[in-house]
Scaffold this active site. Structure first.
Site, PDB file in Angstrom:
ATOM      1  N   ARG A  31      -7.242  15.458  22.444  1.00  0.00           N
ATOM      2  CA  ARG A  31      -8.232  14.404  22.730  1.00  0.00           C
ATOM      3  C   ARG A  31      -9.632  14.828  22.248  1.00  0.00           C
ATOM      4  O   ARG A  31     -10.316  14.053  21.594  1.00  0.00           O
ATOM      5  CB  ARG A  31      -8.296  14.112  24.237  1.00  0.00           C
ATOM      6  CG  ARG A  31      -6.995  13.634  24.841  1.00  0.00           C
ATOM      7  CD  ARG A  31      -6.825  12.123  24.823  1.00  0.00           C
ATOM      8  NE  ARG A  31      -5.410  11.760  24.869  1.00  0.00           N
ATOM      9  CZ  ARG A  31      -4.683  11.648  25.971  1.00  0.00           C
ATOM     10  NH1 ARG A  31      -5.247  11.805  27.128  1.00  0.00           N
ATOM     11  NH2 ARG A  31      -3.397  11.340  25.904  1.00  0.00           N
ATOM     12  N   GLU A 177       5.437   9.341  40.198  1.00  0.00           N
ATOM     13  CA  GLU A 177       5.236   8.666  38.906  1.00  0.00           C
ATOM     14  C   GLU A 177       6.498   8.690  38.055  1.00  0.00           C
ATOM     15  O   GLU A 177       6.766   9.657  37.346  1.00  0.00           O
ATOM     16  CB  GLU A 177       4.082   9.327  38.126  1.00  0.00           C
ATOM     17  CG  GLU A 177       3.843   8.637  36.794  1.00  0.00           C
ATOM     18  CD  GLU A 177       2.679   9.203  35.973  1.00  0.00           C
ATOM     19  OE1 GLU A 177       2.123  10.246  36.357  1.00  0.00           O
ATOM     20  OE2 GLU A 177       2.343   8.589  34.962  1.00  0.00           O
ATOM     21  N   LYS A 219       3.249   5.404  41.327  1.00  0.00           N
ATOM     22  CA  LYS A 219       2.504   5.229  40.064  1.00  0.00           C
ATOM     23  C   LYS A 219       3.481   4.791  38.981  1.00  0.00           C
ATOM     24  O   LYS A 219       4.062   5.621  38.272  1.00  0.00           O
ATOM     25  CB  LYS A 219       1.811   6.550  39.699  1.00  0.00           C
ATOM     26  CG  LYS A 219       1.101   6.520  38.362  1.00  0.00           C
ATOM     27  CD  LYS A 219       0.112   7.666  38.222  1.00  0.00           C
ATOM     28  CE  LYS A 219      -0.474   7.715  36.836  1.00  0.00           C
ATOM     29  NZ  LYS A 219      -1.641   8.586  36.731  1.00  0.00           N
ATOM     30  N   SER A 261      -1.726   3.633  32.658  1.00  0.00           N
ATOM     31  CA  SER A 261      -2.054   2.716  31.550  1.00  0.00           C
ATOM     32  C   SER A 261      -1.087   2.883  30.392  1.00  0.00           C
ATOM     33  O   SER A 261      -0.830   1.911  29.663  1.00  0.00           O
ATOM     34  CB  SER A 261      -3.514   2.865  31.112  1.00  0.00           C
ATOM     35  OG  SER A 261      -3.821   4.166  30.667  1.00  0.00           O
ATOM     36  N   GLY A 262      -0.572   4.068  30.173  1.00  0.00           N
ATOM     37  CA  GLY A 262       0.559   4.271  29.266  1.00  0.00           C
ATOM     38  C   GLY A 262       0.351   3.905  27.806  1.00  0.00           C
ATOM     39  O   GLY A 262       1.318   3.542  27.143  1.00  0.00           O
ATOM     40  N   GLY A 263      -0.891   3.935  27.332  1.00  0.00           N
ATOM     41  CA  GLY A 263      -1.104   3.611  25.918  1.00  0.00           C
ATOM     42  C   GLY A 263      -1.610   2.189  25.698  1.00  0.00           C
ATOM     43  O   GLY A 263      -1.852   1.785  24.561  1.00  0.00           O
ATOM     44  N   ARG A 292      -6.003   7.407  29.945  1.00  0.00           N
ATOM     45  CA  ARG A 292      -6.613   6.938  28.696  1.00  0.00           C
ATOM     46  C   ARG A 292      -7.457   5.675  28.896  1.00  0.00           C
ATOM     47  O   ARG A 292      -8.535   5.547  28.313  1.00  0.00           O
ATOM     48  CB  ARG A 292      -5.521   6.697  27.644  1.00  0.00           C
ATOM     49  CG  ARG A 292      -5.000   7.988  27.055  1.00  0.00           C
ATOM     50  CD  ARG A 292      -3.676   7.807  26.370  1.00  0.00           C
ATOM     51  NE  ARG A 292      -2.575   7.628  27.322  1.00  0.00           N
ATOM     52  CZ  ARG A 292      -1.307   7.430  26.966  1.00  0.00           C
ATOM     53  NH1 ARG A 292      -0.986   7.377  25.688  1.00  0.00           N
ATOM     54  NH2 ARG A 292      -0.370   7.312  27.886  1.00  0.00           N
TER      55      ARG A 292
HETATM   56  P1  13P Z   1      -2.361   7.088  31.176  1.00  0.00           P
HETATM   57  O1  13P Z   1      -3.075   6.077  32.019  1.00  0.00           O
HETATM   58  O2  13P Z   1      -3.147   7.523  29.977  1.00  0.00           O
HETATM   59  O3  13P Z   1      -0.959   6.665  30.861  1.00  0.00           O
HETATM   60  O4  13P Z   1      -2.252   8.417  32.026  1.00  0.00           O
HETATM   61  C1  13P Z   1      -1.909   8.339  33.344  1.00  0.00           C
HETATM   62  C2  13P Z   1      -1.212   9.564  33.768  1.00  0.00           C
HETATM   63  O5  13P Z   1      -1.652  10.242  34.679  1.00  0.00           O
HETATM   64  C3  13P Z   1       0.033   9.941  33.093  1.00  0.00           C
HETATM   65  O6  13P Z   1       0.697  10.903  33.843  1.00  0.00           O
END
Ligand code: 13P
Length: 300
Positions: A31, A177, A219, A261-263, A292
């Site tokens: 990043r 998650e 999550k 958010s996952g991308g 992200r």
């Molecule tokens: P993102 O929102 O970028 O997907 O990251 C969340 C996260 O903690 C992934 O484990």
């Protein structure tokens, strides 16, 4: 109300969400490299401290997920990082899995590791100020190879169950998650079906491990079409499918759901969550636990 449920409510009160700032050093190096900044411990801390001290922290962030390096660092003003986060009205959490490794017997899938020695590590993190923890299981859809396999769902859910029991034993809240990745050409209905299967097994394993679901935060991913499917789905429809999937597969006693958010872009993740909250007819608090989608613009 239990002590754990109080922590959940403190993190999610007044529409607040969670900042996921728990990127491993490898991910953080990518990043920072993307904006031409060398990834040193000092620069990683400087960026994260900038986030933690931002003006909207107090209004919008009830919990911050930290990485092992950060929870042990000291801020530029000589504060311990969990103390700094607390002074901003937020609660410190810690990623405790040690990453997703290739699943033996199914080389295109991953199993999340980190259970060995976890009880001892949790004790240390509690003493450092953490009051919640995170463990991420990750799944990928491949229609060609019939993935995710039942075995990977079972193995990862079992690990989430054992992790959650250990975290609650340590008087901390587990963030559970199970992430189904957006990658692929699959349509939104497949995402819905696979997410349902994953959530069902996740809660089966939490129950088997005697986890008190009133003291967790789920999550999950939203229900989305595959990134390369070409499908255009409105936020309204995404919200309806996501809420239905959660209603059907998550016990109603779970207090809070904080999406990853996952991308998705910042705008997509925000618009979809907004519709989810407009349409939310459940008792679940629905909020964000974005990495992200909270950091991209700040990083740039
Ligand atoms: P993102 O929102 O970028 O997907 O990251 C969340 C996260 O903690 C992934 O484990």
């Amino acid at each position: 109300m239990s002590e754990l449920n109080n922590i959940v409510n403190k993190i999610l009160e007044n529409g607040k969400g969670i900042l996921a700032a728990d990127e491993s050093t490898g991910t953080m190096t990518k990043r920072l490299g993307g904006v031409g900044v060398p990834s040193t411990p000092e620069n990683r801390l400087l960026f994260r401290e900038t986030l933690f001290c931002s003006s909207e922290m107090k209004n919008c962030i009830g919990g911050v997920i930290l990485y092992d390096e950060t929870i042990k660092q000291t801020s530029s003003k000589k504060n311990k990082i969990p103390d700094l986060i607390e002074s901003m009205g937020s609660c410190a959490g810690i990623k405790v899995d040690t990453g997703a490794k290739v699943l033996a017997g199914s080389p295109n899938e991953k199993i999340t590791e980190g259970l060995d020695g976890l009880r001892e590590r949790l004790k240390e993190y509690y003493e450092l100020g953490a009051r919640f923890a995170k463990w991420r299981a990750v799944y990928k859809i491949s229609e060609k190879n019939n993935l995710p396999s039942k075995e990977s769902i079972k193995a990862n859910s079992h690990a989430l169950g054992r992790y959650s029991a250990l975290v609650q034993e340590a008087n901390m809240v587990p963030i559970v998650e199970p992430e189904l990745l957006m990658d692929g050409k699959h349509n939104i209905n497949i995402c819905n079906d696979v997410t349902s299967m994953i959530l069902e097994e996740t809660f089966y394993q939490l129950a088997n491990n005697n986890v008190d679901v009133e003291g967790i935060v789920l999550k999950p991913n939203m229900i989305l079409p595959g990134k390369n499917s070409g499908e255009k789905i409105s936020s309204e429809e995404i919200a309806e499918l996501t809420i239905d999937c959660l209603k059907n597969n998550v016990p109603s006693s779970v207090p809070g759901i904080a999406f990853l958010s996952g991308g998705q872009t910042e705008i997509e993740a925000t618009a979809n969550l907004n519709q989810i909250n407009i349409k939310n007819d459940t008792n679940f608090i629905m909020t964000y636990s974005y990495g992200r989608a909270l950091q991209q613009s700040a990083l740039k």
